[in-house]
Design an enzyme around this catalytic site. Structure first.
Site, PDB file in Angstrom:
ATOM      1  N   HIS A  39       0.830  -1.208   0.000  1.00 38.01           N
ATOM      2  CA  HIS A  39       0.000   0.000   0.000  1.00 38.01           C
ATOM      3  C   HIS A  39       0.856   1.245   0.000  1.00 38.01           C
ATOM      4  O   HIS A  39       0.572   2.222  -0.707  1.00 38.01           O
ATOM      5  CB  HIS A  39      -0.939   0.014   1.215  1.00 38.01           C
ATOM      6  CG  HIS A  39      -2.260  -0.634   0.944  1.00 38.01           C
ATOM      7  ND1 HIS A  39      -2.408  -1.981   0.804  1.00 38.01           N
ATOM      8  CD2 HIS A  39      -3.491  -0.087   0.750  1.00 38.01           C
ATOM      9  CE1 HIS A  39      -3.673  -2.260   0.541  1.00 38.01           C
ATOM     10  NE2 HIS A  39      -4.354  -1.130   0.504  1.00 38.01           N
ATOM     11  N   LYS A 104     -10.448  -7.943   7.333  1.00 43.40           N
ATOM     12  CA  LYS A 104     -11.195  -8.215   8.550  1.00 43.40           C
ATOM     13  C   LYS A 104     -11.077  -7.060   9.520  1.00 43.40           C
ATOM     14  O   LYS A 104     -10.125  -6.293   9.465  1.00 43.40           O
ATOM     15  CB  LYS A 104     -10.742  -9.522   9.219  1.00 43.40           C
ATOM     16  CG  LYS A 104      -9.426  -9.465   9.979  1.00 43.40           C
ATOM     17  CD  LYS A 104      -9.210 -10.792  10.736  1.00 43.40           C
ATOM     18  CE  LYS A 104      -7.794 -10.897  11.270  1.00 43.40           C
ATOM     19  NZ  LYS A 104      -7.654 -10.469  12.664  1.00 43.40           N
TER      20      LYS A 104
END
Lengths: 189, 282
Positions: A39, A104
């Site tokens: 990222h 999650k």
């Protein structure tokens, strides 16, 4: 239990606008794995105005770093990692056309609002069901950042990956709404 | 006097660290299925269904249930009559971990030094080992793989005696609420009460090592375990924090005598994987 919706990547507005918080989906098609290190590099690339190593428009990112693969298997256990760690690096990707995220745990207020603004969706997989998830992978290819090892960007093809809608484009939040619906306030007084 | 070769321990640990990552004990599976059947929340039932199915796939394919294959803990109960030969016990245990994590394609998740370098040790060693010397001639090992999603949500508080039961209940409930999805519910909650600061923590960890379905032998504590379970389940956190009535599989309490001025309390969370096994070394 009602049947799950089947959805296919890449996502269109039309395909995901019908999905609401708490609904079960079975996802098929291509997703790209990327976690912390990847990222950082993607956002740096975008900010530098350089071309990305993968298409983002309509695509889905899966926050995962696969563990070692046993010979004879397509992928090692590849369960989701905690999504909130990627919150600060998400908006530039949404701006660049990212449509879905799989991970999650809950997201920040800022990201939940961005999901509405960019008409995207956040889906969650079960933590601790890595064998099941890996079994749904039909193909795995390295796409970028090989030097990151398990944190590299992999292109995974999934068939019927079971997920639940955690944040829809209408501002819903599974974690807030789900817990509130089942909390016994009287008993906790 | 019983003589045991430490190489036997290496062998046992090598197999155990793989078994706990691939296989599910009967009672654990029964409890998970019980939760699946009784969970009213549809999202919660989806989570439980995936959890149960994942267990079967892991066992069949010899693939870890979770990509976090944990840091290894070993509780050694060694009889005073036992004589260990062929090397150092702690090294034999470490070697078992090394071999098992390599053979099982398990993830290496241990860093050698926590603050400055944080370099991965490459073989998931060292394990954390606790020794207990007991009467008799038996060598018993409890081997666990502790995932740190849940471990990170654990806590330790030095309460006063006056704060008592009411504060313990409040702390346990708040711990589970604050953890939310991060501990991968439905969790096992280990509660340690008494002793000293570190003893309370060890009690909480030992509580986690119990086999599923066993209540505390003291009926006051057994009733307290039941009450805490109901309170934790009333939080509504549910499987995976998605909302539901099953946030914990069990709450277990262990206690030890403590000082007149104190009520040490430790709360250790274990995720639904609950990976541990007890083996007697022959």
């Amino acid at each position: 239990m009602s049947a799950a919706f089947r959805i296919i990547t890449p996502f269109t507005d039309q395909a995901i606008s019908g999905l609401k918080v708490g609904e079960r989906v079975l996802l098929s098609g291509v997703v790209y794995t990327a976690r912390d290190a990847a990222h950082k590099r993607l956002v740096e690339t975008l900010l530098a105005g350089q071309p990305l190593p993968l298409p983002l428009s309509g695509q889905v990112i899966y926050y995962a770093g696969p563990a070692p693969t046993r010979p004879g298997q397509i992928i090692g256990p590849a369960g989701p990692t905690t999504s909130s760690r990627m919150d600060s690096l998400t908006i530039p990707l949404l701006e660049a056309g990212l449509k879905g995220m799989v991970g999650k745990g809950n997201r920040s207020q800022e990201i939940r609002q961005a999901i509405v603004r960019y008409r995207a969706i956040y889906l969650v997989a079960v933590g601790g069901a890595a064998a099941l998830i890996s079994k749904r992978v039909t193909k795995m290819d390295l796409v970028a950042y090989e030097d990151l090892g398990p944190e590299a960007i992999y292109r995974l093809e999934f068939l019927d990956l079971p997920l639940v809608v955690a944040n829809d484009m209408f501002g819903g939040d599974l974690y807030e709404q789900g817990v509130a619906a089942y909390r016994d306030v009287e008993m906790l007084k | 006097m019983k003589s045991i070769q430490v190489s036997a321990v290496t062998e046992i640990v090598r197999q155990a660290v793989q078994t706990i990552n691939f296989d599910t004990p009967v009672r654990t599976m029964a409890r998970l299925k019980e939760v699946l059947i009784h969970e009213p929340s549809p999202a919660g039932r989806q989570a439980m269904s995936d959890i149960v199915e994942n267990r079967a796939i892991a066992a069949e394919q010899r693939v870890p249930m979770c990509q976090d294959t944990g840091m290894v803990l070993v509780f050694v109960e060694i009889g005073q009559e036992v004589h260990l030969t062929g090397g150092t016990l702690s090294e034999a245990i470490s070697e078992g971990v090394r071999q098992g994590y390599r053979e099982g394609y398990l993830r290496k998740s241990v860093v050698g030094e926590p603050l400055f370098d944080r370099r991965n040790t490459g073989d998931n060693t060292p394990p954390i080992i606790y020794y207990d010397l007991v009467p008799g001639d038996q060598l018993k090992l409890t081997i666990a793989a502790k995932g740190f999603g849940a471990e990170n949500m654990s806590r330790l508080i030095m309460l006063t005696p006056a704060q008592g039961i009411a504060e313990i209940k409040r702390q346990v409930v708040q711990c589970v609420i604050d953890a939310g999805p991060k501990a991968c519910p439905p969790v096992i909650v280990g509660v340690g009460i008494g002793g000293t600061l570190e003893m309370a923590a060890l009690l909480a960890k030992k509580a986690i090592m119990r086999e599923m379905g066993q209540r505390h032998p003291d009926i006051r504590y057994a009733a307290f375990e039941e009450e805490l379970l109901n309170l934790v389940n009333a939080t509504g956190v549910g499987p995976q924090g998605w909302g539901g009535r099953n946030t914990a599989l069990e709450v277990r309490v262990e206690y030890f005598p403590t000082h007149i001025a104190s009520l040490p309390l430790a709360i250790n969370l274990d995720c639904h994987l609950h990976r541990h096994i007890t083996v007697v070394v022959e």
